[in-house]
Design a protein around this motif. Structure first.
Motif, PDB file in Angstrom:
ATOM      1  N   GLU A   1    -127.558 -52.557  94.281  1.00 21.36           N
ATOM      2  CA  GLU A   1    -126.555 -51.762  93.797  1.00 21.36           C
ATOM      3  C   GLU A   1    -125.931 -50.492  94.425  1.00 21.36           C
ATOM      4  OE1 GLU A   1    -127.489 -49.761  90.118  1.00 21.36           O
ATOM      5  OE2 GLU A   1    -125.499 -49.399  89.661  1.00 21.36           O
ATOM      6  N   VAL A   2    -124.762 -50.519  94.693  1.00 23.12           N
ATOM      7  CA  VAL A   2    -124.125 -49.516  95.249  1.00 23.12           C
ATOM      8  C   VAL A   2    -123.929 -48.282  94.678  1.00 23.12           C
ATOM      9  CG1 VAL A   2    -122.010 -48.702  96.688  1.00 23.12           C
ATOM     10  CG2 VAL A   2    -123.142 -51.045  97.242  1.00 23.12           C
ATOM     11  N   GLN A   3    -124.472 -46.992  95.252  1.00 23.86           N
ATOM     12  CA  GLN A   3    -123.988 -45.905  94.265  1.00 23.86           C
ATOM     13  C   GLN A   3    -123.466 -44.941  95.382  1.00 23.86           C
ATOM     14  OE1 GLN A   3    -127.335 -44.353  92.271  1.00 23.86           O
ATOM     15  NE2 GLN A   3    -126.366 -45.023  90.230  1.00 23.86           N
ATOM     16  N   LEU A   4    -122.398 -44.204  95.075  1.00 20.61           N
ATOM     17  CA  LEU A   4    -121.761 -43.032  95.819  1.00 20.61           C
ATOM     18  C   LEU A   4    -121.978 -41.767  95.173  1.00 20.61           C
ATOM     19  CD1 LEU A   4    -118.839 -45.134  97.328  1.00 20.61           C
ATOM     20  CD2 LEU A   4    -121.046 -44.600  98.449  1.00 20.61           C
ATOM     21  N   VAL A   5    -122.322 -40.686  95.514  1.00 23.76           N
ATOM     22  CA  VAL A   5    -122.431 -39.692  94.648  1.00 23.76           C
ATOM     23  C   VAL A   5    -122.016 -38.594  95.364  1.00 23.76           C
ATOM     24  CG1 VAL A   5    -123.971 -37.909  93.683  1.00 23.76           C
ATOM     25  CG2 VAL A   5    -124.526 -40.361  93.393  1.00 23.76           C
ATOM     26  N   GLU A   6    -120.970 -37.938  94.987  1.00 21.49           N
ATOM     27  CA  GLU A   6    -120.154 -36.584  95.754  1.00 21.49           C
ATOM     28  C   GLU A   6    -120.793 -35.373  95.244  1.00 21.49           C
ATOM     29  OE1 GLU A   6    -116.601 -39.691  94.684  1.00 21.49           O
ATOM     30  OE2 GLU A   6    -118.662 -38.823  93.701  1.00 21.49           O
ATOM     31  N   SER A   7    -120.665 -34.335  96.116  1.00 18.75           N
ATOM     32  CA  SER A   7    -121.186 -33.000  95.724  1.00 18.75           C
ATOM     33  C   SER A   7    -120.607 -31.978  96.904  1.00 18.75           C
ATOM     34  CB  SER A   7    -122.590 -32.789  96.003  1.00 18.75           C
ATOM     35  OG  SER A   7    -123.098 -33.049  97.284  1.00 18.75           O
ATOM     36  N   GLY A   8    -120.492 -30.750  96.345  1.00 19.20           N
ATOM     37  CA  GLY A   8    -119.929 -29.745  97.383  1.00 19.20           C
ATOM     38  C   GLY A   8    -118.842 -28.944  96.656  1.00 19.20           C
ATOM     39  N   GLY A   9    -118.124 -29.623  95.687  1.00 16.95           N
ATOM     40  CA  GLY A   9    -117.028 -28.953  95.017  1.00 16.95           C
ATOM     41  C   GLY A   9    -117.216 -27.628  94.361  1.00 16.95           C
ATOM     42  N   GLY A  10    -116.279 -26.627  94.142  1.00 18.54           N
ATOM     43  CA  GLY A  10    -116.643 -25.637  93.559  1.00 18.54           C
ATOM     44  C   GLY A  10    -115.169 -24.711  93.426  1.00 18.54           C
ATOM     45  N   LEU A  11    -115.033 -23.870  93.190  1.00 15.21           N
ATOM     46  CA  LEU A  11    -113.983 -22.856  93.129  1.00 15.21           C
ATOM     47  C   LEU A  11    -114.018 -21.840  94.466  1.00 15.21           C
ATOM     48  CD1 LEU A  11    -111.759 -21.001  91.877  1.00 15.21           C
ATOM     49  CD2 LEU A  11    -113.331 -19.855  90.641  1.00 15.21           C
ATOM     50  N   ILE A  12    -112.763 -21.831  95.156  1.00 14.01           N
ATOM     51  CA  ILE A  12    -112.888 -21.196  96.425  1.00 14.01           C
ATOM     52  C   ILE A  12    -111.151 -20.565  96.582  1.00 14.01           C
ATOM     53  CG2 ILE A  12    -112.269 -23.188  97.758  1.00 14.01           C
ATOM     54  CD1 ILE A  12    -114.086 -21.878  99.903  1.00 14.01           C
ATOM     55  N   GLN A  13    -111.294 -19.550  97.469  1.00 15.10           N
ATOM     56  CA  GLN A  13    -109.959 -18.770  97.411  1.00 15.10           C
ATOM     57  C   GLN A  13    -108.943 -19.536  98.532  1.00 15.10           C
ATOM     58  OE1 GLN A  13    -110.925 -14.622  98.440  1.00 15.10           O
ATOM     59  NE2 GLN A  13    -111.225 -14.136  96.124  1.00 15.10           N
ATOM     60  N   PRO A  14    -107.789 -19.364  98.385  1.00 20.86           N
ATOM     61  CA  PRO A  14    -106.966 -19.882  99.356  1.00 20.86           C
ATOM     62  C   PRO A  14    -107.162 -19.291 100.752  1.00 20.86           C
ATOM     63  CG  PRO A  14    -105.615 -19.104  97.435  1.00 20.86           C
ATOM     64  CD  PRO A  14    -107.196 -18.540  97.136  1.00 20.86           C
ATOM     65  N   GLY A  15    -107.204 -20.290 101.732  1.00 20.68           N
ATOM     66  CA  GLY A  15    -107.844 -19.967 103.123  1.00 20.68           C
ATOM     67  C   GLY A  15    -109.246 -20.357 103.563  1.00 20.68           C
ATOM     68  N   GLY A  16    -109.750 -20.472 102.337  1.00 24.31           N
ATOM     69  CA  GLY A  16    -111.119 -20.699 102.571  1.00 24.31           C
ATOM     70  C   GLY A  16    -111.566 -22.107 103.094  1.00 24.31           C
ATOM     71  N   SER A  17    -112.931 -22.348 103.419  1.00 20.30           N
ATOM     72  CA  SER A  17    -113.333 -23.757 103.913  1.00 20.30           C
ATOM     73  C   SER A  17    -114.358 -24.171 102.646  1.00 20.30           C
ATOM     74  CB  SER A  17    -113.857 -23.515 105.049  1.00 20.30           C
ATOM     75  OG  SER A  17    -113.029 -23.221 106.152  1.00 20.30           O
ATOM     76  N   LEU A  18    -114.357 -25.551 102.813  1.00 19.47           N
ATOM     77  CA  LEU A  18    -115.655 -26.204 101.941  1.00 19.47           C
ATOM     78  C   LEU A  18    -115.975 -27.663 102.360  1.00 19.47           C
ATOM     79  CD1 LEU A  18    -116.563 -25.278  99.014  1.00 19.47           C
ATOM     80  CD2 LEU A  18    -115.089 -26.922  98.017  1.00 19.47           C
ATOM     81  N   ARG A  19    -117.211 -27.887 102.549  1.00 20.47           N
ATOM     82  CA  ARG A  19    -117.586 -29.129 102.880  1.00 20.47           C
ATOM     83  C   ARG A  19    -117.976 -30.143 101.775  1.00 20.47           C
ATOM     84  NH1 ARG A  19    -121.877 -31.381 107.374  1.00 20.47           N
ATOM     85  NH2 ARG A  19    -123.592 -30.690 105.606  1.00 20.47           N
ATOM     86  N   LEU A  20    -117.376 -31.165 101.527  1.00 18.96           N
ATOM     87  CA  LEU A  20    -117.761 -32.193 100.550  1.00 18.96           C
ATOM     88  C   LEU A  20    -118.867 -33.028 101.067  1.00 18.96           C
ATOM     89  CD1 LEU A  20    -114.243 -32.907  98.785  1.00 18.96           C
ATOM     90  CD2 LEU A  20    -116.159 -31.096  98.329  1.00 18.96           C
ATOM     91  N   SER A  21    -119.892 -33.748 100.300  1.00 18.42           N
ATOM     92  CA  SER A  21    -120.702 -34.630 100.710  1.00 18.42           C
ATOM     93  C   SER A  21    -120.746 -35.776  99.556  1.00 18.42           C
ATOM     94  CB  SER A  21    -122.037 -34.198 100.737  1.00 18.42           C
ATOM     95  OG  SER A  21    -122.225 -33.110 101.525  1.00 18.42           O
ATOM     96  N   CYS A  22    -120.955 -36.834 100.372  1.00 16.74           N
ATOM     97  CA  CYS A  22    -120.856 -38.332  99.377  1.00 16.74           C
ATOM     98  C   CYS A  22    -122.290 -38.985 100.058  1.00 16.74           C
ATOM     99  CB  CYS A  22    -119.615 -39.107  99.722  1.00 16.74           C
ATOM    100  SG  CYS A  22    -119.696 -40.847  99.157  1.00 16.74           S
ATOM    101  N   ALA A  23    -123.314 -38.787  99.455  1.00 14.82           N
ATOM    102  CA  ALA A  23    -124.557 -39.550  99.507  1.00 14.82           C
ATOM    103  C   ALA A  23    -124.491 -41.121  99.089  1.00 14.82           C
ATOM    104  CB  ALA A  23    -125.635 -38.652  98.867  1.00 14.82           C
ATOM    105  N   ALA A  24    -124.780 -41.871  99.700  1.00 14.58           N
ATOM    106  CA  ALA A  24    -124.780 -43.422  99.523  1.00 14.58           C
ATOM    107  C   ALA A  24    -126.121 -43.884  99.355  1.00 14.58           C
ATOM    108  CB  ALA A  24    -123.695 -44.071 100.612  1.00 14.58           C
ATOM    109  N   SER A  25    -126.123 -45.052  98.622  1.00 17.71           N
ATOM    110  CA  SER A  25    -127.106 -45.723  98.405  1.00 17.71           C
ATOM    111  C   SER A  25    -126.749 -47.138  98.206  1.00 17.71           C
ATOM    112  CB  SER A  25    -128.179 -45.472  97.423  1.00 17.71           C
ATOM    113  OG  SER A  25    -127.721 -45.410  96.335  1.00 17.71           O
ATOM    114  N   GLY A  26    -127.568 -48.189  98.654  1.00 19.43           N
ATOM    115  CA  GLY A  26    -127.031 -49.595  98.548  1.00 19.43           C
ATOM    116  C   GLY A  26    -125.957 -49.887  99.734  1.00 19.43           C
ATOM    117  N   LEU A  27    -125.766 -49.090 100.423  1.00 21.15           N
ATOM    118  CA  LEU A  27    -124.875 -49.529 101.580  1.00 21.15           C
ATOM    119  C   LEU A  27    -124.782 -48.489 102.704  1.00 21.15           C
ATOM    120  CD1 LEU A  27    -122.197 -47.297 101.959  1.00 21.15           C
ATOM    121  CD2 LEU A  27    -121.199 -48.736 100.074  1.00 21.15           C
ATOM    122  N   THR A  28    -124.748 -49.010 103.952  1.00 15.13           N
ATOM    123  CA  THR A  28    -124.949 -48.042 105.016  1.00 15.13           C
ATOM    124  C   THR A  28    -123.585 -47.360 105.500  1.00 15.13           C
ATOM    125  OG1 THR A  28    -126.774 -49.416 105.916  1.00 15.13           O
ATOM    126  CG2 THR A  28    -125.476 -47.948 107.371  1.00 15.13           C
TER     127      THR A  28
END
Lengths: 118, 107
Positions: A1-28
């Motif tokens: 079974e394919v699962q995709l799980v995002e993380s890394g979201g949140g509250l940040i000020q304008p001009g800032g940076s953020l990195r989102l992740s998407c961990a996968a299982s069941g596919l490469t």
């Protein structure tokens, strides 16, 4: 079974940076076309970026030059590096697998909320 | 860039009704058109790919048709769980544009 799980979201000020992740299982991740799609609160879906299995990347004009899509083979994870964030980048960000033949998005994660606010 | 326009933007219907949603592209996209259903607070779900192919596990009351610039999604007999927002998406170009969505509400 394919699962995709995002993380890394949140509250940040304008001009800032953020990195989102998407961990996968069941596919490469590196063997598939993978994409990011976002949805501002109460609004429709907006395609953000795609990375093909060979490494080619494409971006929506609204994020070009500010966002970078990438992946890690060892972690089987897709990333979205978001820099110079603006208030209008506020959205739920989904990752999805793209089937190359028809270009449809057949598997989606549950999404992670990014809020840009001062 | 290819733009996708759905009509109507919202639609009220009753259980058992037949409904049709239309999606129009600003240029020919062959059959590179998908349809998605999104329920509140959930991720989109693929219903139809390649304009008319039913995704595995999707009920047969959903069907898609069209090619070129004009496409339709039809639900033959609405069920309570079908009240949601529906989006079309083109994959002819690498902008992968979505339509603005059609909200299907209970009458």
């Amino acid at each position: 079974e394919v699962q995709l799980v995002e993380s890394g979201g949140g509250l940040i000020q304008p001009g800032g940076s953020l990195r989102l992740s998407c961990a996968a299982s069941g596919l490469t991740v590196t063997a598939n076309y993978m994409s990011w799609v976002r949805q501002p609160p109460g609004k429709g879906l907006e395609w953000v970026s795609v990375i093909y299995s060979g490494g080619t990347t494409f971006y929506a004009d609204s994020v070009k030059g500010r966002f970078t899509i990438s992946r890690d083979r060892s972690k089987n994870t897709l990333f979205l590096q978001m820099d110079s964030l603006r208030v209008d980048d506020t959205a739920v960000y989904f990752c999805a697998r793209v089937r190359p033949a028809a270009g449809d998005f057949d598997h989606w994660g549950q999404g992670t909320l990014v809020t840009i606010s001062s | 860039d290819i733009q996708m326009t759905q009509s109507p933007s919202s639609l009220s219907a009753s259980v058992g009704d037949r409904v049709t949603i239309t999606c129009r592209a600003t240029q020919s996209i062959s059959d590179k058109l998908s349809w998605y259903q999104q329920r509140p607070g959930k991720a989109p779900k693929l219903l139809i790919f390649a304009a008319s192919s039913l995704e595995s596990g999707v009920p047969s009351r959903f069907s898609g048709s069209g090619s070129g610039t004009d496409f339709t999604l039809t639900i033959s007999s609405l069920q309570p769980e079908d009240f949601a927002i529906y989006y079309c998406q083109q994959s002819f170009s690498t902008s992968y544009t979505f339509g603005q969505g059609t909200k299907l509400e209970i009458k």
